[in-house]
Design a protein around this motif. Structure first.
Motif, PDB file in Angstrom:
ATOM      1  N   PRO A  60       0.802  -1.230   0.000  1.00  0.00           N
ATOM      2  CA  PRO A  60       0.000   0.000   0.000  1.00  0.00           C
ATOM      3  C   PRO A  60       0.836   1.283   0.000  1.00  0.00           C
ATOM      4  O   PRO A  60       0.514   2.232  -0.716  1.00  0.00           O
ATOM      5  N   ALA A  61       1.892   1.304   0.793  1.00  0.00           N
ATOM      6  CA  ALA A  61       2.691   2.534   0.883  1.00  0.00           C
ATOM      7  C   ALA A  61       3.337   2.854  -0.467  1.00  0.00           C
ATOM      8  O   ALA A  61       3.470   4.010  -0.855  1.00  0.00           O
ATOM      9  N   GLU A  62       3.691   1.789  -1.163  1.00  0.00           N
ATOM     10  CA  GLU A  62       4.339   1.962  -2.470  1.00  0.00           C
ATOM     11  C   GLU A  62       3.326   2.494  -3.494  1.00  0.00           C
ATOM     12  O   GLU A  62       3.621   3.399  -4.273  1.00  0.00           O
ATOM     13  N   LEU A  63       2.132   1.925  -3.474  1.00  0.00           N
ATOM     14  CA  LEU A  63       1.087   2.355  -4.408  1.00  0.00           C
ATOM     15  C   LEU A  63       0.766   3.832  -4.211  1.00  0.00           C
ATOM     16  O   LEU A  63       0.714   4.620  -5.152  1.00  0.00           O
ATOM     17  N   ARG A  64       0.598   4.192  -2.961  1.00  0.00           N
ATOM     18  CA  ARG A  64       0.306   5.575  -2.580  1.00  0.00           C
ATOM     19  C   ARG A  64       1.400   6.503  -3.092  1.00  0.00           C
ATOM     20  O   ARG A  64       1.136   7.501  -3.757  1.00  0.00           O
ATOM     21  N   ALA A  65       2.631   6.160  -2.788  1.00  0.00           N
ATOM     22  CA  ALA A  65       3.761   7.032  -3.143  1.00  0.00           C
ATOM     23  C   ALA A  65       3.922   7.118  -4.658  1.00  0.00           C
ATOM     24  O   ALA A  65       4.155   8.200  -5.203  1.00  0.00           O
ATOM     25  N   ASN A  66       3.790   5.992  -5.353  1.00  0.00           N
ATOM     26  CA  ASN A  66       3.963   6.007  -6.804  1.00  0.00           C
ATOM     27  C   ASN A  66       2.868   6.815  -7.489  1.00  0.00           C
ATOM     28  O   ASN A  66       3.120   7.514  -8.467  1.00  0.00           O
ATOM     29  N   THR A  67       1.643   6.694  -6.989  1.00  0.00           N
ATOM     30  CA  THR A  67       0.532   7.442  -7.583  1.00  0.00           C
ATOM     31  C   THR A  67       0.815   8.936  -7.482  1.00  0.00           C
ATOM     32  O   THR A  67       0.684   9.683  -8.459  1.00  0.00           O
ATOM     33  N   PHE A  68       1.248   9.343  -6.301  1.00  0.00           N
ATOM     34  CA  PHE A  68       1.543  10.761  -6.095  1.00  0.00           C
ATOM     35  C   PHE A  68       2.700  11.210  -7.000  1.00  0.00           C
ATOM     36  O   PHE A  68       2.657  12.257  -7.633  1.00  0.00           O
ATOM     37  N   ARG A  69       3.731  10.381  -7.048  1.00  0.00           N
ATOM     38  CA  ARG A  69       4.930  10.772  -7.798  1.00  0.00           C
ATOM     39  C   ARG A  69       4.643  10.899  -9.299  1.00  0.00           C
ATOM     40  O   ARG A  69       5.154  11.788  -9.966  1.00  0.00           O
ATOM     41  N   ILE A  70       3.825  10.006  -9.833  1.00  0.00           N
ATOM     42  CA  ILE A  70       3.504  10.109 -11.264  1.00  0.00           C
ATOM     43  C   ILE A  70       2.749  11.409 -11.526  1.00  0.00           C
ATOM     44  O   ILE A  70       2.971  12.084 -12.538  1.00  0.00           O
ATOM     45  N   ALA A  71       1.864  11.781 -10.604  1.00  0.00           N
ATOM     46  CA  ALA A  71       1.139  13.046 -10.758  1.00  0.00           C
ATOM     47  C   ALA A  71       2.133  14.197 -10.804  1.00  0.00           C
ATOM     48  O   ALA A  71       2.077  15.061 -11.692  1.00  0.00           O
ATOM     49  N   VAL A  72       3.074  14.200  -9.873  1.00  0.00           N
ATOM     50  CA  VAL A  72       4.082  15.257  -9.826  1.00  0.00           C
ATOM     51  C   VAL A  72       4.872  15.286 -11.135  1.00  0.00           C
ATOM     52  O   VAL A  72       5.081  16.344 -11.740  1.00  0.00           O
ATOM     53  N   ASP A  73       5.288  14.127 -11.603  1.00  0.00           N
ATOM     54  CA  ASP A  73       6.127  14.075 -12.805  1.00  0.00           C
ATOM     55  C   ASP A  73       5.383  14.598 -14.036  1.00  0.00           C
ATOM     56  O   ASP A  73       5.940  15.340 -14.840  1.00  0.00           O
ATOM     57  N   PHE A  74       4.136  14.211 -14.185  1.00  0.00           N
ATOM     58  CA  PHE A  74       3.368  14.697 -15.336  1.00  0.00           C
ATOM     59  C   PHE A  74       3.208  16.209 -15.295  1.00  0.00           C
ATOM     60  O   PHE A  74       3.342  16.876 -16.311  1.00  0.00           O
ATOM     61  N   LEU A  75       2.920  16.732 -14.121  1.00  0.00           N
ATOM     62  CA  LEU A  75       2.765  18.185 -14.011  1.00  0.00           C
ATOM     63  C   LEU A  75       4.096  18.876 -14.277  1.00  0.00           C
ATOM     64  O   LEU A  75       4.163  19.876 -14.990  1.00  0.00           O
ATOM     65  N   ALA A  76       5.169  18.315 -13.727  1.00  0.00           N
ATOM     66  CA  ALA A  76       6.487  18.920 -13.929  1.00  0.00           C
ATOM     67  C   ALA A  76       6.872  18.912 -15.400  1.00  0.00           C
ATOM     68  O   ALA A  76       7.476  19.849 -15.904  1.00  0.00           O
ATOM     69  N   ARG A 291      12.752  19.855 -14.022  1.00  0.00           N
ATOM     70  CA  ARG A 291      13.384  19.479 -12.754  1.00  0.00           C
ATOM     71  C   ARG A 291      13.084  20.533 -11.680  1.00  0.00           C
ATOM     72  O   ARG A 291      12.765  20.201 -10.538  1.00  0.00           O
ATOM     73  N   GLU A 292      13.164  21.804 -12.081  1.00  0.00           N
ATOM     74  CA  GLU A 292      12.851  22.885 -11.137  1.00  0.00           C
ATOM     75  C   GLU A 292      11.401  22.802 -10.671  1.00  0.00           C
ATOM     76  O   GLU A 292      11.090  22.882  -9.492  1.00  0.00           O
ATOM     77  N   ARG A 293      10.516  22.644 -11.679  1.00  0.00           N
ATOM     78  CA  ARG A 293       9.080  22.567 -11.353  1.00  0.00           C
ATOM     79  C   ARG A 293       8.803  21.388 -10.427  1.00  0.00           C
ATOM     80  O   ARG A 293       8.006  21.463  -9.504  1.00  0.00           O
ATOM     81  N   ARG A 294       9.503  20.299 -10.682  1.00  0.00           N
ATOM     82  CA  ARG A 294       9.282  19.102  -9.875  1.00  0.00           C
ATOM     83  C   ARG A 294       9.684  19.336  -8.416  1.00  0.00           C
ATOM     84  O   ARG A 294       8.989  18.930  -7.491  1.00  0.00           O
ATOM     85  N   LYS A 295      10.819  20.033  -8.272  1.00  0.00           N
ATOM     86  CA  LYS A 295      11.293  20.307  -6.922  1.00  0.00           C
ATOM     87  C   LYS A 295      10.252  21.139  -6.166  1.00  0.00           C
ATOM     88  O   LYS A 295       9.945  20.883  -5.007  1.00  0.00           O
ATOM     89  N   GLU A 296       9.710  22.107  -6.890  1.00  0.00           N
ATOM     90  CA  GLU A 296       8.722  22.980  -6.286  1.00  0.00           C
ATOM     91  C   GLU A 296       7.453  22.211  -5.897  1.00  0.00           C
ATOM     92  O   GLU A 296       6.899  22.410  -4.817  1.00  0.00           O
ATOM     93  N   LEU A 297       7.022  21.337  -6.787  1.00  0.00           N
ATOM     94  CA  LEU A 297       5.806  20.566  -6.511  1.00  0.00           C
ATOM     95  C   LEU A 297       6.019  19.624  -5.333  1.00  0.00           C
ATOM     96  O   LEU A 297       5.137  19.447  -4.491  1.00  0.00           O
TER      97      LEU A 297
END
Ligand code: TRP
Length: 337
Positions: A60-76, A291-297
Motif C-alpha cells: 500500500p505505501a508503495e502504491l500511494r507514493a507512486n501514484t503521487f509521484r507520477i502526478a508530480v512528474d506529469f505536471l512537472a 526538474r525545477e518545477r518538480r522540486k517545487e511541486l
C-alpha cells in the motif's frame, strides 16, 4: 504520430498511466511527450490507474507514493491541468460500476485470450481475477468519459480492441437506434521515437538499461559515461548513425546543435568522451525546467493534491452523466418501472 485519421473536433482523448516504476527517457519520448502535446488537440482525460495497479498487489505505501509521484512528474513535464484533466482513477469510483456492467458485454473467452493473463499463466503464475478482468476496467476507463481516441503503446492494441468490442456490443444491445458509445480507436505511439538504452537496446525497464528523467546529476553522469561506444581512435571520424550517444543527442538537441555535433563526429578529433559530455549538458538543459518545477511541486504537495482534486471533479461530473444514461439504458432504474 502514426494515427491514420486526424483528430476530429468532437474527439475525446483518454488514456491511463500505470503508477509503477520510475519514468525514464523511453517513457518520455515514446509516450508522455505525445500525451502532453495532445492536450492542445482536444479535450483530454488522463488518469493514473491505481485500481489497475492492484492486480500486481503492490504494498500500500508503495502504491500511494507512486501514484503521487507520477502526478508530480506529469505536471512537472508540462501537463497543463487547465487543458487536460489529470486525476487518479480511484477518485472516480463510478468506473468500477461501469466495469461490472461491461463484464456482461464480453465473452469470458475474450478475457482468457488476454495477452497479460495468458503470459502470466504461461510463466507458471496463478494470475488473480483482477488481471483477467483488467481489460474490462480499461474499457470502462475509456468509455465512461466517452473517449474516442486513446493514445497508447502498441502493446495495448488488444485492450483497445476489447474496448471497441464492448462498446459495439453495448450499443447493439441497449442503444441500437442511436449508438450511445463511440467505439474508441487507438492512437498507437510505439516507435514514435525508439530511445536507445544504456546498452543500445531499446530503453526499457525490463532490460535494466534506463536513464530516469529525473536522475540525480551524479547518477546521470555515471550512466551516460557507461554507454558503450565504438573504439574509434580519437583523431578518426566517428559514425554518428551507429552510435547510441548520438542517438540520444538527436532526441534532445535542436536541429542546429545536432547538425553541428554530427559535423564534429564526421570530422574526427572529437571523441566519445566529449560527445558524452555534450549529451549530459543537453539533457540537463532539456529537462532543467521540469526538474525545477518538480522540486517545487515536491515541496508543495498540497498544490498537487488540489490540482488532482480539480481534475477528479471534472472527470467525475462527466462520469456521473454517463452512468445516469447507462443505468437507464440497461434497466438499473427500477423506479421508472
Ligand atoms: N493498460 C494500460 C497500460 O498498461 C494502462 C491503462 C489503464 C489505460 N486504463 C487505460 C490506457 C485506459 C489507456 C486507456 O499502460
Amino acid at each position: 504520430m502514426s494515427d491514420p485519421q486526424p483528430l476530429k473536433s468532437t474527439d475525446i482523448i483518454s488514456s491511463g498511466v500505470k503508477p509503477t516504476g520510475i519514468l525514464h527517457y523511453g517513457n518520455y519520448f515514446g509516450a508522455i511527450r505525445q500525451y502532453i502535446e495532445l492536450q492542445d488537440a482536444g479535450e483530454a482525460f488522463y488518469f493514473i490507474v491505481d485500481y489497475h495497479a492492484l492486480t500486481m498487489t503492490p504494498p500500500p505505501a508503495e502504491l500511494r507514493a507512486n501514484t503521487f509521484r507520477i502526478a508530480v512528474d506529469f505536471l512537472a513535464l508540462g501537463l497543463d491541468p487547465d487543458k487536460a484533466s489529470l486525476f487518479v482513477q480511484s477518485d472516480v469510483p463510478e468506473v468500477t460500476e461501469l466495469a461490472w456492467i461491461f463484464s456482461n458485454c464480453l465473452a469470458a473467452g475474450d478475457l482468457e485470450r488476454g495477452v497479460s493473463y495468458k503470459d502470466a499463466k504461461q510463466r507458471g503464475q496463478t494470475p488473480n481475477a483482477g488481471l483477467l478482468n483488467y481489460p474490462i476496467l480499461q474499457a470502462a476507463d475509456i468509455l465512461i468519459y466517452r473517449g474516442s481516441v486513446v493514445p497508447v503503446g502498441k502493446d495495448q492494441s488488444q485492450n483497445i480492441e476489447i474496448a471497441t468490442r464492448i462498446a459495439n456490443r453495448f450499443n447493439h444491445r441497449y442503444s441500437a437506434d442511436e449508438p450511445y458509445f463511440v467505439p474508441p480507436r487507438g492512437w498507437i505511439l510505439e516507435d514514435v521515437a525508439v530511445v536507445p538504452g544504456l546498452d543500445g537496446q531499446k530503453m526499457s525497464k525490463s532490460y535494466d538499461n534506463t536513464i530516469a528523467i529525473f536522475e540525480e546529476p551524479e547518477v546521470l553522469r555515471k550512466k551516460v559515461m557507461s554507454i558503450p561506444t565504438a573504439s574509434t581512435p580519437l583523431a578518426e571520424p566517428m559514425d554518428p548513425d551507429n552510435d547510441h550517444v548520438f542517438g540520444l543527442i538527436s532526441l534532445v538537441g535542436d536541429d542546429e546543435t545536432v547538425a553541428s555535433i554530427r559535423e564534429s563526429y564526421l570530422k574526427g578529433g572529437f571523441g566519445f568522451k566529449r560527445a558524452k559530455e555534450t549529451l549530459i549538458e543537453l539533457l540537463e538543459g532539456y529537462f532543467g525546467e521540469a526538474r525545477e518545477r518538480r522540486k517545487e511541486l515536491m515541496a508543495n504537495p498540497e498544490v498537487v493534491r488540489d490540482v488532482m482534486a480539480a481534475g477528479a471533479e471534472k472527470a467525475r461530473a462527466r462520469a456521473t452523466e454517463t452512468m445516469r444514461d447507462v443505468r437507464e439504458l440497461v434497466g438499473l432504474d427500477w423506479r421508472n418501472a
